[in-house]
Design a protein around this motif. Structure first.
Motif, PDB file in Angstrom:
ATOM      1  N   TYR A  22     -50.026  60.054   3.184  1.00 52.48           N
ATOM      2  CA  TYR A  22     -51.477  59.888   3.143  1.00 52.48           C
ATOM      3  C   TYR A  22     -52.248  61.210   3.133  1.00 52.48           C
ATOM      4  O   TYR A  22     -53.473  61.198   3.101  1.00 52.48           O
ATOM      5  CB  TYR A  22     -51.944  59.040   4.332  1.00 52.48           C
ATOM      6  N   ALA A  23     -51.547  62.331   3.154  1.00 51.11           N
ATOM      7  CA  ALA A  23     -52.193  63.656   3.077  1.00 51.11           C
ATOM      8  C   ALA A  23     -53.380  63.731   4.027  1.00 51.11           C
ATOM      9  O   ALA A  23     -54.519  63.984   3.634  1.00 51.11           O
ATOM     10  CB  ALA A  23     -52.649  63.941   1.646  1.00 51.11           C
ATOM     11  N   ALA A  24     -53.121  63.508   5.314  1.00 49.43           N
ATOM     12  CA  ALA A  24     -54.187  63.407   6.314  1.00 49.43           C
ATOM     13  C   ALA A  24     -54.468  64.735   7.004  1.00 49.43           C
ATOM     14  O   ALA A  24     -53.618  65.621   7.063  1.00 49.43           O
ATOM     15  CB  ALA A  24     -53.817  62.358   7.353  1.00 49.43           C
ATOM     16  N   SER A  25     -55.701  64.851   7.511  1.00 46.85           N
ATOM     17  CA  SER A  25     -56.104  66.033   8.265  1.00 46.85           C
ATOM     18  C   SER A  25     -57.032  65.602   9.387  1.00 46.85           C
ATOM     19  O   SER A  25     -57.654  64.536   9.320  1.00 46.85           O
ATOM     20  CB  SER A  25     -56.808  67.054   7.360  1.00 46.85           C
ATOM     21  N   GLU A  54     -55.073  63.984  25.300  1.00 42.71           N
ATOM     22  CA  GLU A  54     -56.002  63.184  24.502  1.00 42.71           C
ATOM     23  C   GLU A  54     -56.672  63.993  23.395  1.00 42.71           C
ATOM     24  O   GLU A  54     -56.951  63.457  22.320  1.00 42.71           O
ATOM     25  CB  GLU A  54     -57.065  62.566  25.412  1.00 42.71           C
ATOM     26  N   ASP A  55     -56.913  65.277  23.635  1.00 43.12           N
ATOM     27  CA  ASP A  55     -57.600  66.078  22.617  1.00 43.12           C
ATOM     28  C   ASP A  55     -56.683  66.472  21.459  1.00 43.12           C
ATOM     29  O   ASP A  55     -57.137  67.069  20.479  1.00 43.12           O
ATOM     30  CB  ASP A  55     -58.210  67.330  23.247  1.00 43.12           C
ATOM     31  N   GLN A  56     -55.387  66.117  21.542  1.00 44.96           N
ATOM     32  CA  GLN A  56     -54.449  66.440  20.470  1.00 44.96           C
ATOM     33  C   GLN A  56     -53.948  65.190  19.728  1.00 44.96           C
ATOM     34  O   GLN A  56     -53.207  65.290  18.753  1.00 44.96           O
ATOM     35  CB  GLN A  56     -53.245  67.201  21.039  1.00 44.96           C
ATOM     36  N   ARG A  57     -54.384  64.019  20.155  1.00 43.07           N
ATOM     37  CA  ARG A  57     -53.843  62.782  19.587  1.00 43.07           C
ATOM     38  C   ARG A  57     -54.235  62.576  18.128  1.00 43.07           C
ATOM     39  O   ARG A  57     -53.438  62.078  17.343  1.00 43.07           O
ATOM     40  CB  ARG A  57     -54.289  61.592  20.438  1.00 43.07           C
ATOM     41  N   VAL A  58     -55.459  62.927  17.767  1.00 45.44           N
ATOM     42  CA  VAL A  58     -55.885  62.742  16.382  1.00 45.44           C
ATOM     43  C   VAL A  58     -55.054  63.619  15.454  1.00 45.44           C
ATOM     44  O   VAL A  58     -54.670  63.207  14.358  1.00 45.44           O
ATOM     45  CB  VAL A  58     -57.392  63.051  16.222  1.00 45.44           C
ATOM     46  N   GLN A  59     -54.758  64.846  15.903  1.00 46.65           N
ATOM     47  CA  GLN A  59     -53.948  65.753  15.097  1.00 46.65           C
ATOM     48  C   GLN A  59     -52.531  65.201  14.925  1.00 46.65           C
ATOM     49  O   GLN A  59     -51.953  65.261  13.838  1.00 46.65           O
ATOM     50  CB  GLN A  59     -53.887  67.132  15.764  1.00 46.65           C
ATOM     51  N   VAL A  60     -51.967  64.632  15.986  1.00 51.11           N
ATOM     52  CA  VAL A  60     -50.630  64.041  15.908  1.00 51.11           C
ATOM     53  C   VAL A  60     -50.627  62.857  14.948  1.00 51.11           C
ATOM     54  O   VAL A  60     -49.698  62.686  14.143  1.00 51.11           O
ATOM     55  CB  VAL A  60     -50.162  63.604  17.313  1.00 51.11           C
TER      56      VAL A  60
END
Length: 230
Positions: free
Chosen positions: A153-156, A137-143
């Protein structure tokens, strides 16, 4: 004096300048020194490209004081992409999207636009849902940020000071269309919550004139407390 073949130098210059602009789009506001390090350019070369981009209205300077300093020291100069610079990347695609949505709204109504917006993010959801089940769960935003970057979308992703995570999209290929049809942003936000399995909140959008689309992702414990009623 070194002679440079005219058919080679202009193309090389344009290519490097485009890379500088792209980095500012994806990571801005950013300092000239950081750009030089990433691209392996000398300070003079970076300054030459920045001056050209400033003259073309593609970027704009901003100043900020170093952290921990109040009224002391020279403010750091950073460079950020302008609306004109952002539009230069995918302006034609944005115009086409806007025209298509206006046609849809006129012929079939606003509900059709909402349905279309949701269908557009279904591909992202279907593609990532199986992946998210295997990712901590702590890596989902990064994925999710990596997937959005692959889609242009050049996301971070980063940790939010208030808790949880912050998802930033530095580029939106349909920013002008989304300004006219907010259903695009709403559907995307719903998809983020579905993929991440926790409440999310849009704090800023390029479509509304902000420099970056910013989404706050609630900590998992907030989701769990809502599920258990505690």
């Amino acid at each position: 004096m070194k002679n440079v073949h005219p058919s080679i130098e202009p193309g090389h210059e344009r290519s490097t300048r485009a890379r500088v602009a792209r980095l500012i789009l994806e990571h801005g506001p950013v300092a000239a020194a950081a750009l030089g390090e990433r691209l392996g350019l000398t300070p003079a070369a970076v300054r030459r490209h920045l001056d050209a981009l400033l003259a073309d209205g593609m970027i704009e300077p901003r100043t900020t004081r170093p952290r921990g300093q109040r009224g002391r020291g020279r403010p750091a100069k950073l460079f950020a992409i302008t609306d004109a610079g952002r539009s230069a990347f995918e302006h034609a695609y944005d115009d086409l999207a806007g025209s298509a949505l206006r046609f849809l709204a006129e012929r079939m109504g606003e509900e059709a636009v909402t349905e279309f917006a949701r269908s557009q993010v279904e591909g992202l959801v279907k593609r990532l849902e199986p992946v998210m089940r295997t990712v901590p769960e702590d890596q989902r935003v990064q994925v999710l940020a990596q997937a959005l970057s692959a889609d242009g979308y050049a996301a971070s992703a980063s940790k939010a000071k208030s808790g949880g995570d912050q998802l930033c999209q530095h580029h939106c290929p349909v920013a002008h269309a989304a300004a006219e049809f907010p259903q695009l942003c709403e559907a995307e936000t719903e998809a983020f919550a579905q993929l991440l399995g926790t409440p999310v909140q849009r704090l800023a959008t390029i479509a509304h004139g902000d420099g970056v689309c910013t989404t706050h992702v609630s900590p998992v414990r907030i989701r769990e407390s809502k599920e258990t009623g505690r």
